[in-house]
Design an enzyme around this catalytic site. Structure first.
Site, mmCIF file in Angstrom:
data_model
loop_
_atom_site.group_PDB
_atom_site.id
_atom_site.type_symbol
_atom_site.label_atom_id
_atom_site.label_comp_id
_atom_site.label_asym_id
_atom_site.label_seq_id
_atom_site.Cartn_x
_atom_site.Cartn_y
_atom_site.Cartn_z
ATOM 1 N N THR A 133 0.865 -1.187 0.000
ATOM 2 C CA THR A 133 0.000 0.000 0.000
ATOM 3 C C THR A 133 0.902 1.237 0.000
ATOM 4 O O THR A 133 2.122 1.137 0.141
ATOM 5 C CB THR A 133 -0.909 0.042 1.244
ATOM 6 O OG1 THR A 133 -0.101 0.312 2.404
ATOM 7 C CG2 THR A 133 -1.653 -1.268 1.441
ATOM 8 N N ASP A 134 0.304 2.393 -0.101
ATOM 9 C CA ASP A 134 1.099 3.620 -0.095
ATOM 10 C C ASP A 134 1.860 3.796 1.213
ATOM 11 O O ASP A 134 3.005 4.263 1.219
ATOM 12 C CB ASP A 134 0.194 4.839 -0.325
ATOM 13 C CG ASP A 134 -0.338 4.893 -1.750
ATOM 14 O OD1 ASP A 134 0.278 4.246 -2.625
ATOM 15 O OD2 ASP A 134 -1.357 5.562 -1.983
ATOM 16 N N CYS A 135 1.241 3.437 2.330
ATOM 17 C CA CYS A 135 1.909 3.616 3.620
ATOM 18 C C CYS A 135 2.658 2.371 4.077
ATOM 19 O O CYS A 135 3.486 2.437 4.994
ATOM 20 C CB CYS A 135 0.915 4.068 4.689
ATOM 21 S SG CYS A 135 -0.545 3.019 4.825
ATOM 22 N N TYR A 136 2.341 1.225 3.458
ATOM 23 C CA TYR A 136 3.062 -0.030 3.737
ATOM 24 C C TYR A 136 3.499 -0.609 2.383
ATOM 25 O O TYR A 136 2.896 -1.553 1.874
ATOM 26 C CB TYR A 136 2.173 -1.033 4.466
ATOM 27 C CG TYR A 136 1.806 -0.638 5.880
ATOM 28 C CD1 TYR A 136 2.715 -0.772 6.926
ATOM 29 C CD2 TYR A 136 0.530 -0.153 6.175
ATOM 30 C CE1 TYR A 136 2.368 -0.425 8.227
ATOM 31 C CE2 TYR A 136 0.172 0.199 7.461
ATOM 32 C CZ TYR A 136 1.107 0.063 8.493
ATOM 33 O OH TYR A 136 0.767 0.404 9.776
#
Length: 500
Positions: A133-136
């Site tokens: 994901t964008d943050c992970y």
């Protein structure tokens, strides 16, 4: 002591522990004292009774937090030492189930072994994948860890300290492998589990001192009861505990990985509960003996939720090494360790004597009226009883020519051999008879198969079908507990019902 010396409180007992004045006995010692001096004397003299169990607890596991990688990963699938982590939480919270098996060494190594490896300080391998994901953004990771690298490592048992457990036997014609270990055919052995009179739930069956927040011995360290265990069923003496403890402080002596042949992996867990003797009633309850604790003898060869029972047996008889069932002496072995249960109760007593363990009152007591409900099933499955039909039979003194005529007139391929009471002796097929007549044989004993593979009416049809395929046979006589022939089921019956 309060209320004219008829009751005492946990706070009063803890004050005595701090002063070194508390009188602590193991469950074994307490029983002997009550028997020699009576309940009243035992209550006056004893403040705490320590209990213990050590057995396979399949509903066990560990919660771990592995910390964030760089860049971070939101774990979707994970493996530790090739054992799948069954319930990944958000990002880097994981749960290792004791019964999850290694993908490379199934039936030999599993989640229970991973937990013990970590408790022992050994290094384990973590593999994980994610969708990113964008943050992970990270999608995979592989690293090695020890317990010191983990933020949290908590042992969590959903169901522990079974109040009592079945005595298992196998009334079928074949060896079976179960969570009650290897069971020999025709009840040639029996197994059981549980510590009997040392079990905490047997010493405080009304849960006067046990509940959420009760401090206990767990895996060689201090832990807590956090509520009733799953399948808690106190009305039929089948209470359980849900417990939690810091696995970083535990020792491998009181946690052991296990592998049951043909069944799977598990984890042996050592657990002990201190019982504060708050009143004479508790003193009386902690005097319970194995002779007073009965459990069911259950036929595990029937793969059903409600298996046939052959009566009851006491833990005193179970611990003797043999039981008597219908006049037959059967060797019995324990899946729990009585030696370890005693050691746990002694260790807990030592901790209290050394003022390193104090008692806690539960903030909420365990339920005494929970009822264990079976699964709601919206789709039924067929059982042997639904397709079996009457068997064509004969006796051993009949001539082969007579049996051949019966095969033709009845249009069957199997004749079941029975005695005068209808009990199974053997089986012959149309092929056996054809070959016997070609070779000029006349005695049935020369051609019948005596080692007969059978079915029970209560079995799922799918199980019977698999058994026929496994042994490359086309029919199973259906028998009851006394081996009386009730009917027969054939591959043709299975094919008609299951559409094969």
């Amino acid at each position: 002591m309060s209320n004219q010396a008829k009751t005492r409180t946990v706070e009063e007992i803890n004050a005595k522990i701090r002063k070194g004045d508390a009188q602590v006995l193991t469950a074994e010692e307490m029983k002997a004292l009550v028997e020699s001096s009576g309940v009243e004397v035992a209550f006056k003299e004893v403040d705490v009774v320590t209990t213990g169990t050590f057995g396979a607890m399949c509903s066990s596991g560990a919660i771990i937090n592995v910390g964030h990688s760089d860049p971070p990963i939101k774990i979707e699938n994970a493996w530790i030492n090739n054992v799948p982590v069954c319930h990944p939480g958000a990002a880097v919270d994981l749960f290792i189930g004791a019964t999850n098996m290694s993908e490379k060494l199934p039936f030999e190594y599993g989640g229970g072994h991973v937990i013990v490896d970590l408790v022992s300080g050994n290094e384990v391998e973590l593999r994980a994948t994610a969708y990113g994901t964008d943050c992970y953004p990270r999608t995979s990771i592989k690293t090695s860890l020890t317990k010191d690298d983990l933020n949290q490592f908590f042992l969590l048992n959903f169901r522990n300290s079974y109040q009592r457990y079945n005595c298992a036997v196998n009334n079928s014609d074949e060896i079976i492998y179960t969570y009650m270990s290897k069971l020999l055919p025709r009840m040639r052995n029996a197994t059981y589990s549980g510590a009997g009179e040392l079990n905490p739930l047997m010493n405080d069956p009304d849960y006067e001192t046990m509940g959420m927040g009760t401090r206990i011995f767990l895996g060689g360290a201090q832990g807590y009861i956090i509520g009733e265990g799953t399948q808690h069923s106190p009305k039929n003496l089948s209470g359980t505990l849900m417990v939690k403890g810091d696995a970083k402080k535990m020792t491998p002596e009181f946690l052991q990985g296990a592998a049951f042949t043909g069944y799977g992996t598990s984890l042996y867990v050592g657990l002990g509960v201190p019982i504060p003797i708050l009143n004479e009633g508790l003193a009386r309850k902690t005097a319970i003996r194995d002779s007073q604790i009965l459990t069911d003898i259950v036929d595990y060869s029937i793969p059903r939720r409600d298996r046939p029972k052959f009566g009851q047996v006491s833990y005193q008889e179970l611990k003797s090494g043999s039981i008597n069932l219908n006049g037959k002496k059967i060797r019995v072995s324990s899946l729990s360790s009585l030696k370890m249960a005693k050691k746990i109760s002694q260790t807990l007593k030592k901790w209290i004597d050394e003022e390193t363990f104090f008692l806690t009152s539960p903030v909420e007591r365990l339920s005494t009226n929970s009822v264990f409900k079976p699964m709601r099933q919206t789709e039924e499955i067929p059982f042997v009883v639904s397709v079996m039909h009457p068997a064509v039979t004969c006796t051993e003194d009949e001539e082969i020519s007579a049996i051949a005529k019966r095969i033709v007139t009845k249009s069957v391929n199997h004749i079941v051999v029975v005695d005068s009471g209808g009990k199974l002796l053997g089986i012959v097929t149309s092929w056996d008879v054809t070959r016997a007549m070609a070779e000029g044989k006349k005695a049935l004993a020369e051609i019948e198969t005596r080692n007969v593979i059978t079915a029970k009416p209560e079995e799922p049809l799918e199980i019977a079908s698999k058994r026929m395929a496994q042994h490359n046979i086309s029919a199973l006589p259906v028998i009851n507990i006394e081996r009386k022939v009730l009917g027969i089921v054939t591959t043709e019956d299975v094919a008609k019902l299951l559409g094969r």
